[in-house]
Enzyme design. Structure first.
Site, PDB file in Angstrom:
ATOM      1  N   ASP A   1       0.831  -1.213   0.000  1.00 17.91           N
ATOM      2  CA  ASP A   1       0.000   0.000   0.000  1.00 17.91           C
ATOM      3  C   ASP A   1       0.864   1.261   0.000  1.00 17.91           C
ATOM      4  OD1 ASP A   1       0.830  -0.731   2.616  1.00 17.91           O
ATOM      5  OD2 ASP A   1      -0.485   0.802   3.445  1.00 17.91           O
ATOM      6  N   GLU A   2       0.232   2.361  -0.409  1.00 15.56           N
ATOM      7  CA  GLU A   2       0.750   3.720  -0.244  1.00 15.56           C
ATOM      8  C   GLU A   2       2.199   3.855  -0.703  1.00 15.56           C
ATOM      9  OE1 GLU A   2      -2.076   5.256   3.378  1.00 15.56           O
ATOM     10  OE2 GLU A   2      -0.214   4.268   3.975  1.00 15.56           O
TER      11      GLU A   2
END
Ligand code: ACM
Length: 570
Positions: A320-321
């Site tokens: 993620d991210e």
């Protein structure tokens, strides 16, 4: 006594009260039917650990009174019951417990524990009456196979004993997965014998941001923070969890959220010669590991050590991210992307996660879990392995798309499963990252949306709550933020559908309203010593006050909804 049945949480699928009571004691015999040895062991393990009231004194010899034969518990199996399911027949002179498997037997024993007085949740006997169970017929099985809890031990480190206590409470709520978020920008929490810099340099930071990152100027506490689990600690945690029918899902987060990894092993960064430090603040950093074969090789060594200690069937690799700027700036990464013929750095993100997942499957026989960005980046043409699980934190839409693409999906939407969000929107609450996420919000969670196509529904295998710990510095704050929301979550996860909060909402189902059951259940949490948030708001000593833990509104639920809708549309 039948009222005790109306306090069960999660509430069993079918409960039929019967007249009478069953007297149960420490020395109540537990017999195993044919092939039910493991199931009987699971029941014995739970019951033996209870703080039984002292047995009444034995009758005096020679007076001619013979005690009635002690009523017993018979444990049997029925392999046609649904997985993790059980039946309980409690009558005045005997109890019959029939389980699908050891987990079913364990959950039957947890139901028995909830039917006993609240004292059954204490650690040692206290004065009180002898114990009885209300007679009843109970049939039960969970609707969802993955009923998870996530704990971030990177932003704040929690000592092993806190994790073990957390596991006890998950087991009491019939949850069966503990996802340990073991690495992030702010700390690496796993001993590594092959790369000891990871726990020596990666496991601590100089200081910690006090207050929200968006509040200028940022204030730091000037105090080092750190800690890590030895591989033996992790083996112990996994074994403790397994005794309680909980599987650990360890996470090593790549390629982003990598400050602690790169502080220890800067050679894995895309920029050669750069130096990194374990992050001291919160938010998304641009620190990212290079998506190169060297990184996969190091991950193979580290996962090898970790999986040698923790016999996991699923491991989480994050995804993620990710800020891809350092990949774009790296001639070596760019050359690698060109060689592979990948159209973009987003495609390289998906490709890298695939390489790691293939390595984990081929070398260790485990399945990979990714946050939903790992699935989103497959729109670039690269594909995840079909058996990769997607943890959908950005809402129903991405969850549905991943499920339709054939991935097993775990519903973990920020709203309402992020328990780092405040429990009310007022300034009595302590500082949190956003919110509110109330217990009523959690009760309304519908892990499997009713309007999904059947194929998508079949791939929605479970749900999970998340405890990120930027603003959860210790075990007391962890209790406060987790409970009672986790109790409400357990009800929803067990049934795979929302729970009626009051009689007025009772259209959902015919279970006793959750609000009433929760009120009774809090006495169990009290007996267990859990410092939960009372339903009418925090105790004075749990409030944010005017100091560093002062309440700030953080991200509002509306902002989060808008932001996630925008992200999911990427
Ligand atoms: C996440 O909250 N970044 C999974």
């Amino acid at each position: 006594m039948p009222d005790r049945l109306a306090t069960l949480l999660p509430y069993p699928v079918r409960v039929q009260a019967q007249p009478g009571q069953f007297a149960v004691r420490r020395d109540t015999p537990i017999a195993a039917g044919p092939e039910a040895r493991q199931e009987a062991d699971a029941v014995r393990q739970v019951l033996a650990a209870l703080p039984w009231p002292p047995a009444p004194p034995a009758p005096l010899a020679g007076i001619g009174r013979s005690e009635a034969a002690l009523a017993g518990i018979l444990v049997d199996t029925d392999r046609t019951l649904p997985a993790e399911g059980y039946r309980l027949l409690i009558s005045p002179d005997r109890m019959k417990l029939t389980a699908a498997d050891p987990a079913g037997a364990f959950y039957a024993a947890q139901t028995i524990r909830q039917l006993l007085p609240d004292e059954a949740f204490r650690a040692a006997p206290v004065p009180g009456p002898s114990w009885h169970l209300p007679c009843a017929e109970i049939e039960d099985a969970p609707a969802l196979e993955w009923r998870g809890a996530h704990l971030d031990v990177s932003r704040h480190f929690f000592p092993k004993r806190t994790v073990l206590g957390f596991i006890d409470m998950l087991a009491a709520h019939k949850l069966n997965r503990l996802h340990l978020h073991l690495t992030d920008d702010q700390g690496w929490r796993i001993e590594s014998r092959s790369h000891p810099a990871l726990h020596r340099a990666g496991s601590h930071r100089r200081q910690t941001l006090v207050g929200p990152a968006q509040l200028e100027p940022n204030v730091y506490d000037g105090t080092p923070h750190g800690g890590y689990y030895t591989l033996t600690d992790l083996a112990e945690i996994a074994a403790y969890a397994a005794q309680r029918m909980i599987r650990i899902v360890p996470e090593i987060e790549v390629p982003g959220h990598a400050s602690a990894l790169l502080a220890a092993l800067p050679e894995l960064a895309p920029a050669k010669g750069a130096r990194y430090e374990v992050a001291t603040g919160w938010g998304i950093t641009s620190q990212i590991a290079a998506p190169l074969p060297e990184t996969v090789a190091v991950l193979e060594e580290i996962f090898g050590e970790l999986l040698g200690a923790v016999p996991a069937d699923c491991v989480h690799i994050g995804g993620d991210e990710c800020v891809l700027d350092d990949w774009r700036a790296s001639p070596q990464v760019e050359e690698y992307r060109r060689q592979l013929g990948l159209p973009s750095h987003e495609a390289l993100h998906a490709y890298f996660l695939r390489q790691v997942a293939d390595m984990l499957a081929d070398r260790f026989g485990v399945r990979t879990v990714v946050w939903d960005e790992g699935f989103a980046s497959t729109t670039t043409g690269a594909r995840l392995r079909d058996d990769t699980l997607v943890m959908a934190w950005r809402g129903d839409d991405i969850a549905r798309r991943a499920a339709l693409a054939g991935h097993d999906v775990i519903a973990s939407p920020v709203l309402p499963t992020y328990f780092d969000y405040s429990q009310a929107g007022d300034d009595k609450e302590p500082l949190s990252i956003g919110g509110p996420v109330t217990i009523e919000d959690v009760a309304k969670l519908r892990p499997v949306p009713a309007d999904w196509p059947e194929k998508a529904k079949q791939h929605l295998i479970g749900t999970q709550f998340q405890v990120w710990t930027e603003y959860i510095p210790d075990a007391r704050a962890l209790d406060y933020m987790t409970f009672p929301r986790a109790s409400v979550f357990a009800e929803v996860a067990w049934h795979g559908s929302p729970a009626a909060w009051t009689h007025q909402d009772a259209t959902h189902n015919d279970r006793p309203p959750l609000r009433d059951r929760l009120a009774a259940h809090l006495n169990r949490l009290t007996a267990a010593g859990i410092e939960y948030r009372p339903l009418d708001g925090p105790h004075p000593w749990q409030q944010g006050g005017t100091g560093p833990r002062r309440y700030q509104a953080g991200y509002s639920s509306d902002e989060v909804t808008r932001h996630l809708a925008q992200l999911a549309g990427d």
